[in-house]
Each structure stands twice: as structure tokens, then as C-alpha cells.
Design a protein around this motif. Structure first.
Motif, PDB file in Angstrom:
ATOM      1  N   ALA A 116       7.851   3.788  -2.581  1.00  0.00           N
ATOM      2  CA  ALA A 116       8.695   4.319  -1.516  1.00  0.00           C
ATOM      3  C   ALA A 116       9.770   5.262  -2.067  1.00  0.00           C
ATOM      4  N   ARG A 117       9.665   5.579  -3.358  1.00  0.00           N
ATOM      5  CA  ARG A 117      10.682   6.417  -3.995  1.00  0.00           C
ATOM      6  C   ARG A 117      10.085   7.763  -4.419  1.00  0.00           C
ATOM      7  N   ASP A 118      10.586   8.342  -5.495  1.00  0.00           N
ATOM      8  CA  ASP A 118      10.130   9.651  -5.975  1.00  0.00           C
ATOM      9  C   ASP A 118       8.615   9.659  -6.190  1.00  0.00           C
ATOM     10  N   SER A 119       8.001  10.808  -6.021  1.00  0.00           N
ATOM     11  CA  SER A 119       6.540  10.897  -6.134  1.00  0.00           C
ATOM     12  C   SER A 119       6.046  10.477  -7.517  1.00  0.00           C
ATOM     13  N   PHE A 120       6.807  10.763  -8.587  1.00  0.00           N
ATOM     14  CA  PHE A 120       6.336  10.396  -9.927  1.00  0.00           C
ATOM     15  C   PHE A 120       6.299   8.885 -10.133  1.00  0.00           C
ATOM     16  N   ARG A 121       6.977   8.124  -9.266  1.00  0.00           N
ATOM     17  CA  ARG A 121       7.009   6.669  -9.400  1.00  0.00           C
ATOM     18  C   ARG A 121       5.832   5.971  -8.700  1.00  0.00           C
ATOM     19  N   LYS A 122       4.996   6.719  -8.047  1.00  0.00           N
ATOM     20  CA  LYS A 122       3.929   6.117  -7.236  1.00  0.00           C
ATOM     21  C   LYS A 122       2.772   5.556  -8.066  1.00  0.00           C
ATOM     22  N   TYR A 123       2.656   5.927  -9.332  1.00  0.00           N
ATOM     23  CA  TYR A 123       1.562   5.440 -10.158  1.00  0.00           C
ATOM     24  C   TYR A 123       2.095   4.567 -11.297  1.00  0.00           C
ATOM     25  N   SER A 124       1.421   3.458 -11.516  1.00  0.00           N
ATOM     26  CA  SER A 124       1.767   2.545 -12.606  1.00  0.00           C
ATOM     27  C   SER A 124       0.603   2.458 -13.584  1.00  0.00           C
ATOM     28  N   VAL A 125       0.894   2.610 -14.875  1.00  0.00           N
ATOM     29  CA  VAL A 125      -0.126   2.386 -15.894  1.00  0.00           C
ATOM     30  C   VAL A 125      -0.184   0.909 -16.272  1.00  0.00           C
ATOM     31  N   ILE A 126       0.732   0.102 -15.728  1.00  0.00           N
ATOM     32  CA  ILE A 126       0.762  -1.342 -15.989  1.00  0.00           C
ATOM     33  C   ILE A 126      -0.027  -2.100 -14.923  1.00  0.00           C
ATOM     34  N   SER A 127       0.084  -1.707 -13.665  1.00  0.00           N
ATOM     35  CA  SER A 127      -0.583  -2.424 -12.565  1.00  0.00           C
ATOM     36  C   SER A 127      -2.069  -2.676 -12.799  1.00  0.00           C
ATOM     37  N   PRO A 128      -2.829  -1.707 -13.305  1.00  0.00           N
ATOM     38  CA  PRO A 128      -4.257  -1.964 -13.482  1.00  0.00           C
ATOM     39  C   PRO A 128      -4.584  -3.064 -14.500  1.00  0.00           C
ATOM     40  N   VAL A 129      -3.645  -3.385 -15.384  1.00  0.00           N
ATOM     41  CA  VAL A 129      -3.910  -4.428 -16.386  1.00  0.00           C
ATOM     42  C   VAL A 129      -3.133  -5.710 -16.118  1.00  0.00           C
ATOM     43  N   ALA A 130      -2.217  -5.683 -15.154  1.00  0.00           N
ATOM     44  CA  ALA A 130      -1.408  -6.864 -14.832  1.00  0.00           C
ATOM     45  C   ALA A 130      -2.219  -7.862 -14.022  1.00  0.00           C
ATOM     46  N   THR A 131      -1.840  -9.122 -14.118  1.00  0.00           N
ATOM     47  CA  THR A 131      -2.442 -10.162 -13.290  1.00  0.00           C
ATOM     48  C   THR A 131      -2.091  -9.922 -11.830  1.00  0.00           C
ATOM     49  N   GLY A 132      -0.855  -9.511 -11.577  1.00  0.00           N
ATOM     50  CA  GLY A 132      -0.383  -9.223 -10.232  1.00  0.00           C
ATOM     51  C   GLY A 132       0.861  -8.370 -10.296  1.00  0.00           C
ATOM     52  N   THR A 133       1.222  -7.772  -9.158  1.00  0.00           N
ATOM     53  CA  THR A 133       2.387  -6.891  -9.075  1.00  0.00           C
ATOM     54  C   THR A 133       3.207  -7.256  -7.845  1.00  0.00           C
TER      55      THR A 133
END
Length: 155
Positions: A116-133
Motif C-alpha cells: 500500500a506504499r511506494d511502488s518499489f515496495r510492492k515486491y519482496s525477495v523474501i516472501s517467496p522463501v518465507a513460511t508466511g508473511t
């Protein structure tokens, strides 16, 4: 750190860059409580769940990567707020992947909702490997992450 501490399971809560400035940095986004308040909350919530929680914060990517390696070596579950490293730290992503590859829970937490913030914050390189977010729940998101770890561990 050992896998257990006085009959409880250890969990590390790792906070990334600028989270040492909680209470000062953008209080309209992050609230007015500081890292010490977050630490007390996480330790208390952990205790209620039968977890020994150690809260850490670093502005140094290499130090955070080292903490992930140590978590694997010591079989310690992780709650991580990677902060700005969320969006570009492939080194931290690889280290987080090692945590989950070791069969350990790794919950990604964000105080605000990055989507819900700046466009560059919309992607996470951690989420795909995390158990949950968990995002956008303020400090309460850490409680939810600790509850998820306790659930996954059967604590």
C-alpha cells in the motif's frame, strides 16, 4: 544460542535497516513506540507461547545474513522484518531460503503494508522463501508471527 532455553524453544526476531529508529522515523507509518517497546512485547508474547525470544536489529545486511546462517546451524526459527532489504537483498533471500530448507519456520513481518506504499515496495525477495508473511498489523504482526511459529512447532 542453543535450541532450547530453560525448557522453551528459542526464536530469533530479526529487524533490518532503520528499525532501530522506531518511534522517531515516520511515526504516522510505524507508530510512536520504539524498538525497546517492540522487544518487550515480543519477549512477553514469546513467554506466553513457551518461546524464548531474542530480538535483534541491524542496519548491516551481512550481519543479518550471518544471523540466518546461525539460525540454521542452531536450528532456531526466525521472525524477520527485513525492512528495505525486503525488496533487493538476494543475499538475505538466499540465507532465508537456507532457514526454510532446514525445515525451520521463517515468518516475514512488516509493520506497515508495503503493497500500500511506494511502488518499489510492492515486491519482496523474501516472501517467496518465507513460511508466511504478515503485513500491515503494526507491532501486533510480530505476535501473529510468534503464534504461527508456536503452532508450527506444536509448542
Amino acid at each position: 544460542m542453543e535450541a532450547t532455553h530453560k525448557g522453551t524453544r528459542n526464536v530469533i526476531v530479526v529487524n533490518g535497516p532503520n528499525l532501530g529508529r522506531l518511534g522517531v522515523r515516520e511515526p504516522d507509518v510505524y507508530g510512536s513506540d520504539d524498538l525497546a517497546a517492540l522487544t518487550r512485547l515480543c519477549e512477553g508474547w514469546g513467554s506466553e507461547l513457551g518461546l524464548h525470544v531474542e530480538v535483534r536489529q541491524s542496519d548491516d545486511e551481512a550481519e543479518m545474513i550471518g544471523w540466518m546462517h546461525r539460525a540454521v546451524d542452531e536450528q532456531t526459527p526466525v521472525v524477520m522484518n527485513p525492512a528495505a532489504f525486503t525488496h533487493y537483498s538476494y543475499g538475505l533471500s538466499d540465507a532465508a531460503h537456507m532457514v526454510t530448507d532446514a525445515g525451520l519456520p521463517l515468518m516475514e513481518v512488516h509493520i506497515s503494508n508495503p503493497s500500500a506504499r511506494d511502488s518499489f515496495r510492492k515486491y519482496s525477495v523474501i516472501s517467496p522463501v518465507a513460511t508466511g508473511t504478515i503485513t500491515g498489523m503494526g507491532f501486533y504482526g510480530y505476535r501473529l508471527a510468534l503464534e504461527a511459529i508456536a503452532h508450527l512447532l506444536g509448542a
